[in-house]
Design a protein around this motif. Structure first.
Motif, PDB file in Angstrom:
ATOM      1  N   VAL A  82      29.381  28.541  76.526  1.00 24.87           N
ATOM      2  CA  VAL A  82      30.193  27.475  75.941  1.00 24.87           C
ATOM      3  C   VAL A  82      29.368  26.466  75.140  1.00 24.87           C
ATOM      4  CG1 VAL A  82      32.014  27.668  77.672  1.00 24.87           C
ATOM      5  CG2 VAL A  82      30.170  26.059  78.030  1.00 24.87           C
ATOM      6  N   VAL A  83      28.033  26.630  75.121  1.00 27.58           N
ATOM      7  CA  VAL A  83      27.168  25.724  74.364  1.00 27.58           C
ATOM      8  C   VAL A  83      26.631  26.471  73.142  1.00 27.58           C
ATOM      9  CG1 VAL A  83      25.098  24.295  74.431  1.00 27.58           C
ATOM     10  CG2 VAL A  83      26.550  24.453  76.446  1.00 27.58           C
ATOM     11  N   ASN A  95      20.143  19.258  64.425  1.00 26.21           N
ATOM     12  CA  ASN A  95      20.980  20.330  64.957  1.00 26.21           C
ATOM     13  C   ASN A  95      22.355  19.785  65.338  1.00 26.21           C
ATOM     14  OD1 ASN A  95      18.971  22.250  64.743  1.00 26.21           O
ATOM     15  ND2 ASN A  95      18.510  22.323  66.912  1.00 26.21           N
ATOM     16  N   ILE A  96      23.354  20.643  65.237  1.00 31.02           N
ATOM     17  CA  ILE A  96      24.703  20.317  65.686  1.00 31.02           C
ATOM     18  C   ILE A  96      24.962  21.106  66.967  1.00 31.02           C
ATOM     19  CG2 ILE A  96      27.166  20.344  65.131  1.00 31.02           C
ATOM     20  CD1 ILE A  96      25.570  18.524  63.267  1.00 31.02           C
ATOM     21  N   ILE A  97      25.188  20.387  68.069  1.00 32.26           N
ATOM     22  CA  ILE A  97      25.460  21.018  69.359  1.00 32.26           C
ATOM     23  C   ILE A  97      26.973  20.983  69.572  1.00 32.26           C
ATOM     24  CG2 ILE A  97      25.142  20.879  71.854  1.00 32.26           C
ATOM     25  CD1 ILE A  97      22.465  19.455  71.268  1.00 32.26           C
ATOM     26  N   LYS A 135      39.823  21.801  77.047  1.00 27.67           N
ATOM     27  CA  LYS A 135      40.857  21.173  76.216  1.00 27.67           C
ATOM     28  C   LYS A 135      40.512  21.225  74.732  1.00 27.67           C
ATOM     29  CE  LYS A 135      42.701  18.257  79.775  1.00 27.67           C
ATOM     30  NZ  LYS A 135      43.453  17.071  80.058  1.00 27.67           N
ATOM     31  N   GLU A 136      39.300  20.858  74.382  1.00 22.98           N
ATOM     32  CA  GLU A 136      38.895  20.843  72.969  1.00 22.98           C
ATOM     33  C   GLU A 136      37.376  20.830  72.885  1.00 22.98           C
ATOM     34  OE1 GLU A 136      38.832  16.198  71.721  1.00 22.98           O
ATOM     35  OE2 GLU A 136      40.808  17.110  71.857  1.00 22.98           O
ATOM     36  N   PRO A 137      36.834  21.402  71.819  1.00 24.92           N
ATOM     37  CA  PRO A 137      35.369  21.373  71.663  1.00 24.92           C
ATOM     38  C   PRO A 137      34.882  19.990  71.251  1.00 24.92           C
ATOM     39  CG  PRO A 137      36.399  22.541  69.841  1.00 24.92           C
ATOM     40  CD  PRO A 137      37.497  22.173  70.792  1.00 24.92           C
ATOM     41  N   LYS A 138      33.659  19.672  71.664  1.00 19.28           N
ATOM     42  CA  LYS A 138      33.023  18.426  71.242  1.00 19.28           C
ATOM     43  C   LYS A 138      31.749  18.791  70.506  1.00 19.28           C
ATOM     44  CE  LYS A 138      34.762  14.981  74.329  1.00 19.28           C
ATOM     45  NZ  LYS A 138      34.466  13.755  75.021  1.00 19.28           N
ATOM     46  N   LYS A 139      31.479  18.064  69.432  1.00 14.45           N
ATOM     47  CA  LYS A 139      30.280  18.307  68.631  1.00 14.45           C
ATOM     48  C   LYS A 139      29.406  17.072  68.648  1.00 14.45           C
ATOM     49  CE  LYS A 139      32.102  21.771  65.546  1.00 14.45           C
ATOM     50  NZ  LYS A 139      31.699  22.488  64.368  1.00 14.45           N
ATOM     51  N   TYR A 140      28.107  17.319  68.733  1.00 10.17           N
ATOM     52  CA  TYR A 140      27.120  16.248  68.736  1.00 10.17           C
ATOM     53  C   TYR A 140      26.030  16.580  67.730  1.00 10.17           C
ATOM     54  CZ  TYR A 140      29.217  15.272  73.317  1.00 10.17           C
ATOM     55  OH  TYR A 140      30.086  15.013  74.346  1.00 10.17           O
ATOM     56  N   LYS A 141      25.602  15.581  66.977  1.00  7.94           N
ATOM     57  CA  LYS A 141      24.473  15.748  66.066  1.00  7.94           C
ATOM     58  C   LYS A 141      23.247  15.128  66.723  1.00  7.94           C
ATOM     59  CE  LYS A 141      22.846  14.973  61.415  1.00  7.94           C
ATOM     60  NZ  LYS A 141      23.144  14.464  60.078  1.00  7.94           N
ATOM     61  N   VAL A 142      22.149  15.879  66.750  1.00  6.80           N
ATOM     62  CA  VAL A 142      20.910  15.407  67.359  1.00  6.80           C
ATOM     63  C   VAL A 142      20.227  14.458  66.374  1.00  6.80           C
ATOM     64  CG1 VAL A 142      18.682  16.076  68.318  1.00  6.80           C
ATOM     65  CG2 VAL A 142      20.671  17.565  68.641  1.00  6.80           C
ATOM     66  N   LEU A 143      20.039  13.209  66.802  1.00  4.85           N
ATOM     67  CA  LEU A 143      19.394  12.209  65.955  1.00  4.85           C
ATOM     68  C   LEU A 143      17.917  12.042  66.288  1.00  4.85           C
ATOM     69  CD1 LEU A 143      22.154   9.454  66.116  1.00  4.85           C
ATOM     70  CD2 LEU A 143      21.845  11.207  64.364  1.00  4.85           C
ATOM     71  N   GLN A 144      17.582  12.265  67.565  1.00  6.28           N
ATOM     72  CA  GLN A 144      16.229  12.005  68.042  1.00  6.28           C
ATOM     73  C   GLN A 144      16.034  12.785  69.332  1.00  6.28           C
ATOM     74  OE1 GLN A 144      15.529   7.783  67.998  1.00  6.28           O
ATOM     75  NE2 GLN A 144      14.069   7.905  69.654  1.00  6.28           N
ATOM     76  N   ILE A 145      14.813  13.212  69.602  1.00  8.75           N
ATOM     77  CA  ILE A 145      14.495  13.904  70.843  1.00  8.75           C
ATOM     78  C   ILE A 145      13.901  12.883  71.819  1.00  8.75           C
ATOM     79  CG2 ILE A 145      13.164  15.772  71.902  1.00  8.75           C
ATOM     80  CD1 ILE A 145      15.205  16.770  69.870  1.00  8.75           C
ATOM     81  N   TYR A 159      20.228   8.917  70.424  1.00  9.37           N
ATOM     82  CA  TYR A 159      19.783  10.310  70.503  1.00  9.37           C
ATOM     83  C   TYR A 159      20.818  11.309  69.973  1.00  9.37           C
ATOM     84  CZ  TYR A 159      16.203   8.194  73.354  1.00  9.37           C
ATOM     85  OH  TYR A 159      15.175   7.406  73.783  1.00  9.37           O
ATOM     86  N   VAL A 160      22.092  11.037  70.203  1.00  9.66           N
ATOM     87  CA  VAL A 160      23.142  11.926  69.703  1.00  9.66           C
ATOM     88  C   VAL A 160      24.276  11.107  69.089  1.00  9.66           C
ATOM     89  CG1 VAL A 160      22.739  13.866  71.263  1.00  9.66           C
ATOM     90  CG2 VAL A 160      24.259  12.041  71.971  1.00  9.66           C
ATOM     91  N   GLU A 161      24.921  11.716  68.098  1.00 11.24           N
ATOM     92  CA  GLU A 161      26.090  11.112  67.469  1.00 11.24           C
ATOM     93  C   GLU A 161      27.245  12.080  67.648  1.00 11.24           C
ATOM     94  OE1 GLU A 161      27.697  10.239  62.940  1.00 11.24           O
ATOM     95  OE2 GLU A 161      25.607  10.761  63.251  1.00 11.24           O
TER      96      GLU A 161
END
Length: 81
Positions: free
Chosen positions: A27-28, A45-47, A53-63, A77-79
């Motif tokens: 699922v990831v 990266n886009i996680i 119920k619905e997918p969620k997307k996160y953009k990696v801003l910083q490690i 860290y994520v948006e």
């Protein structure tokens, strides 16, 4: 940083074992590709996490450099997209 550690460090999942189970069940995704727990996360990266119920997307801003970060600093860290 490994995807399972990253999800736990930035408080997307509560425990690393939860992140590992989600990854094992497919699922990831990173950049729309199903990944293994050993996949490294990079800035930009886009996680995608396919919740029931619905997918969620996160953009990696910083490690993160630490094992865990305060929930109040998650936005550094994520948006969420």
């Amino acid at each position: 940083m490994r995807i399972d550690k990253f999800l736990n460090a930035v408080n997307i999942t509560k425990r690393r074992s939860v992140a590992q189970d989600m990854i094992a069940n497919g699922v990831v995704l990173i950049n729309d590709i199903v990944v293994k727990a050993s996949k490294n996360v990079e800035v930009g990266n886009i996680i995608t996490i396919n919740y029931l119920k619905e997918p969620k997307k996160y953009k990696v801003l910083q490690i993160p450099t630490t094992k865990s970060t305060p929930k109040s600093l998650q936005h550094q860290y994520v948006e969420e997209l």
